[in-house]
Scaffold this motif. Structure first.
Motif, PDB file in Angstrom:
ATOM      1  N   LEU A  40       2.199   5.249   5.884  1.00 18.11           N
ATOM      2  CA  LEU A  40       2.326   3.899   5.352  1.00 18.11           C
ATOM      3  C   LEU A  40       3.772   3.455   5.482  1.00 18.11           C
ATOM      4  CD1 LEU A  40      -0.108   5.350   3.781  1.00 18.11           C
ATOM      5  CD2 LEU A  40       0.197   3.578   2.064  1.00 18.11           C
ATOM      6  N   GLU A  41       3.987   2.325   6.132  1.00 23.90           N
ATOM      7  CA  GLU A  41       5.341   1.794   6.300  1.00 23.90           C
ATOM      8  C   GLU A  41       5.332   0.292   6.075  1.00 23.90           C
ATOM      9  OE1 GLU A  41       9.123   1.841   9.439  1.00 23.90           O
ATOM     10  OE2 GLU A  41       7.255   2.855   9.943  1.00 23.90           O
ATOM     11  N   ARG A  42       6.207  -0.165   5.214  1.00 28.33           N
ATOM     12  CA  ARG A  42       6.268  -1.567   4.795  1.00 28.33           C
ATOM     13  C   ARG A  42       4.864  -2.014   4.349  1.00 28.33           C
ATOM     14  NH1 ARG A  42       9.256  -1.463   9.360  1.00 28.33           N
ATOM     15  NH2 ARG A  42       7.654  -2.521  10.567  1.00 28.33           N
ATOM     16  N   VAL A  43       4.441  -1.443   3.237  1.00 26.77           N
ATOM     17  CA  VAL A  43       3.130  -1.738   2.659  1.00 26.77           C
ATOM     18  C   VAL A  43       3.332  -2.202   1.223  1.00 26.77           C
ATOM     19  CG1 VAL A  43       0.906  -0.777   1.941  1.00 26.77           C
ATOM     20  CG2 VAL A  43       1.900  -0.126   4.144  1.00 26.77           C
ATOM     21  N   LEU A  44       2.670  -3.302   0.858  1.00 29.04           N
ATOM     22  CA  LEU A  44       2.677  -3.809  -0.510  1.00 29.04           C
ATOM     23  C   LEU A  44       1.271  -3.686  -1.079  1.00 29.04           C
ATOM     24  CD1 LEU A  44       3.846  -5.396  -2.944  1.00 29.04           C
ATOM     25  CD2 LEU A  44       3.258  -7.505  -1.705  1.00 29.04           C
ATOM     26  N   ILE A  45       1.151  -2.968  -2.198  1.00 30.82           N
ATOM     27  CA  ILE A  45      -0.124  -2.847  -2.907  1.00 30.82           C
ATOM     28  C   ILE A  45       0.052  -3.585  -4.224  1.00 30.82           C
ATOM     29  CG2 ILE A  45      -1.787  -1.252  -3.941  1.00 30.82           C
ATOM     30  CD1 ILE A  45      -0.889   0.814  -1.857  1.00 30.82           C
ATOM     31  N   ARG A  46      -0.551  -4.775  -4.334  1.00 28.66           N
ATOM     32  CA  ARG A  46      -0.300  -5.652  -5.477  1.00 28.66           C
ATOM     33  C   ARG A  46      -1.597  -5.964  -6.215  1.00 28.66           C
ATOM     34  NH1 ARG A  46       1.758  -9.898  -2.993  1.00 28.66           N
ATOM     35  NH2 ARG A  46      -0.059 -11.262  -3.186  1.00 28.66           N
ATOM     36  N   GLY A  47      -1.578  -5.756  -7.525  1.00 28.15           N
ATOM     37  CA  GLY A  47      -2.735  -6.073  -8.353  1.00 28.15           C
ATOM     38  C   GLY A  47      -3.874  -5.096  -8.140  1.00 28.15           C
ATOM     39  N   GLY A  48      -4.935  -5.272  -8.928  1.00 28.01           N
ATOM     40  CA  GLY A  48      -6.126  -4.458  -8.770  1.00 28.01           C
ATOM     41  C   GLY A  48      -5.999  -3.090  -9.418  1.00 28.01           C
ATOM     42  N   LYS A  49      -7.002  -2.261  -9.148  1.00 26.29           N
ATOM     43  CA  LYS A  49      -7.063  -0.920  -9.725  1.00 26.29           C
ATOM     44  C   LYS A  49      -7.603   0.043  -8.677  1.00 26.29           C
ATOM     45  CE  LYS A  49      -9.137   1.712 -13.519  1.00 26.29           C
ATOM     46  NZ  LYS A  49     -10.165   1.709 -14.590  1.00 26.29           N
ATOM     47  N   ILE A  50      -6.934   1.181  -8.541  1.00 26.14           N
ATOM     48  CA  ILE A  50      -7.362   2.204  -7.588  1.00 26.14           C
ATOM     49  C   ILE A  50      -7.464   3.526  -8.344  1.00 26.14           C
ATOM     50  CG2 ILE A  50      -6.914   3.339  -5.395  1.00 26.14           C
ATOM     51  CD1 ILE A  50      -5.173   0.994  -4.586  1.00 26.14           C
ATOM     52  N   ASP A  51      -8.664   4.077  -8.379  1.00 29.76           N
ATOM     53  CA  ASP A  51      -8.902   5.350  -9.049  1.00 29.76           C
ATOM     54  C   ASP A  51      -8.909   6.487  -8.036  1.00 29.76           C
ATOM     55  OD1 ASP A  51      -9.289   4.110 -11.571  1.00 29.76           O
ATOM     56  OD2 ASP A  51     -11.363   3.636 -11.046  1.00 29.76           O
ATOM     57  N   TYR A  52      -8.255   7.595  -8.394  1.00 26.05           N
ATOM     58  CA  TYR A  52      -8.306   8.826  -7.604  1.00 26.05           C
ATOM     59  C   TYR A  52      -7.877   8.593  -6.144  1.00 26.05           C
ATOM     60  CZ  TYR A  52     -11.263   9.576 -11.652  1.00 26.05           C
ATOM     61  OH  TYR A  52     -11.748   9.607 -12.941  1.00 26.05           O
ATOM     62  N   LEU A  53      -6.744   7.951  -5.974  1.00 25.62           N
ATOM     63  CA  LEU A  53      -6.194   7.701  -4.641  1.00 25.62           C
ATOM     64  C   LEU A  53      -5.606   8.992  -4.084  1.00 25.62           C
ATOM     65  CD1 LEU A  53      -5.311   5.740  -2.387  1.00 25.62           C
ATOM     66  CD2 LEU A  53      -3.252   5.270  -3.742  1.00 25.62           C
ATOM     67  N   ASN A  54      -6.108   9.421  -2.946  1.00 25.75           N
ATOM     68  CA  ASN A  54      -5.671  10.678  -2.344  1.00 25.75           C
ATOM     69  C   ASN A  54      -4.643  10.403  -1.248  1.00 25.75           C
ATOM     70  OD1 ASN A  54      -5.317  13.142  -1.123  1.00 25.75           O
ATOM     71  ND2 ASN A  54      -7.479  13.567  -0.789  1.00 25.75           N
ATOM     72  N   LEU A  55      -3.385  10.676  -1.566  1.00 28.31           N
ATOM     73  CA  LEU A  55      -2.288  10.511  -0.606  1.00 28.31           C
ATOM     74  C   LEU A  55      -1.637  11.861  -0.288  1.00 28.31           C
ATOM     75  CD1 LEU A  55      -0.756   7.247  -2.043  1.00 28.31           C
ATOM     76  CD2 LEU A  55      -1.423   7.533   0.347  1.00 28.31           C
ATOM     77  N   ARG A  56      -2.398  12.929  -0.371  1.00 29.12           N
ATOM     78  CA  ARG A  56      -1.836  14.247  -0.106  1.00 29.12           C
ATOM     79  C   ARG A  56      -1.306  14.315   1.329  1.00 29.12           C
ATOM     80  NH1 ARG A  56      -2.620  17.836  -4.060  1.00 29.12           N
ATOM     81  NH2 ARG A  56      -2.042  19.585  -2.729  1.00 29.12           N
TER      82      ARG A  56
END
Length: 229
Positions: free
Chosen positions: A120-136
């Motif tokens: 992920l490069e130059r990414v904006l995550i705005r608002g909302g809800k994210i459960d159990y996000l796997n970024l391993r």
């Protein structure tokens, strides 16, 4: 402009660079299922149900996805470039080893999203809800989480560089084996770290957050905290 870390002895925090997405005039998506290794350029997907479809290896460039369903959608190794994703919803979306560059993800409602090994490069995550996000083992560079709720996000083994959390909730995060450089956690409230507090070297927290994390830090150091008799 870079801000100074509280108590950082003059050490500045390098600010994350936000995406600047300027979409061209878009053509409406003509319908039909997504295809593996498909090429989607300058398209608008609105209210489309992609549940269970396979678009592994596809490329989306200069696209807008609005109010689309992504339940169990396979987007492994997909490339999302210069695109805006708004109001996405879904459980079990597979974005493993995907590339997201210059992307805005707005007001998403996602659960169990797989982004392990992603870039992920130059990414904006705005608002909302994210459960159990796997970024391993993912690589995050110039990423901003703003005004969102992250429940049990997994950053295990991830590399985070210039990542900011702004006015968002981070609950029971896992930073095990993560590597942090210029990670600004001061805007996270609450900031709850279940594992990996020892991997926060290179991150910045506020004095209030330090007090909140004191029990976790003491446990990590093997320090027992007892009131005087």
């Amino acid at each position: 402009m870079a801000r100074r870390a509280a108590g950082g002895g003059g050490t500045a925090v390098k600010a994350a660079r936000r995406p600047e997405v300027r979409l061209p005039s878009l053509e409406p998506y003509g319908g039909g299922e997504l295809e593996p290794d498909g090429d989607y350029d300058g398209l608008e997907f609105r209210g489309t149900d992609f549940a269970g479809q396979d678009a592994a290896g596809a490329r989306f460039m200069d696209c807008a996805l609005t109010a689309c369903a992504l339940d169990e959608t396979s987007l492994r190794r997909v490339r999302l470039l210069d695109s805006v994703l708004t109001g996405l919803r879904g459980v079990g979306t597979d974005l493993a080893e995907a590339t997201l560059r210059d992307v805005e993800l707005v007001d998403a409602r996602l659960g169990g999203t797989q982004l392990h090994g992603a870039a992920l490069e130059r990414v904006l995550i705005r608002g909302g809800k994210i459960d159990y996000l796997n970024l391993r083992r993912a690589r995050l560079k110039d990423v901003v989480f703003e005004g969102c709720v992250l429940v049990e996000p997994d950053f295990g083994g991830a590399r985070l560089e210039r990542v900011a959390f702004v006015d968002c909730a981070v609950k029971e995060a896992d930073f095990s084996a993560a590597a942090c450089t210029d990670v600004d956690l001061r805007g996270a409230a609450p900031l709850e770290i279940a594992r990996g507090v020892d991997r926060l070297a290179g991150a910045v927290i506020s004095p209030a957050q330090l007090l909140d994390l004191a029990p976790v830090l003491a446990a990590e150091l093997g320090v027992r905290v007892l009131a005087e008799q």
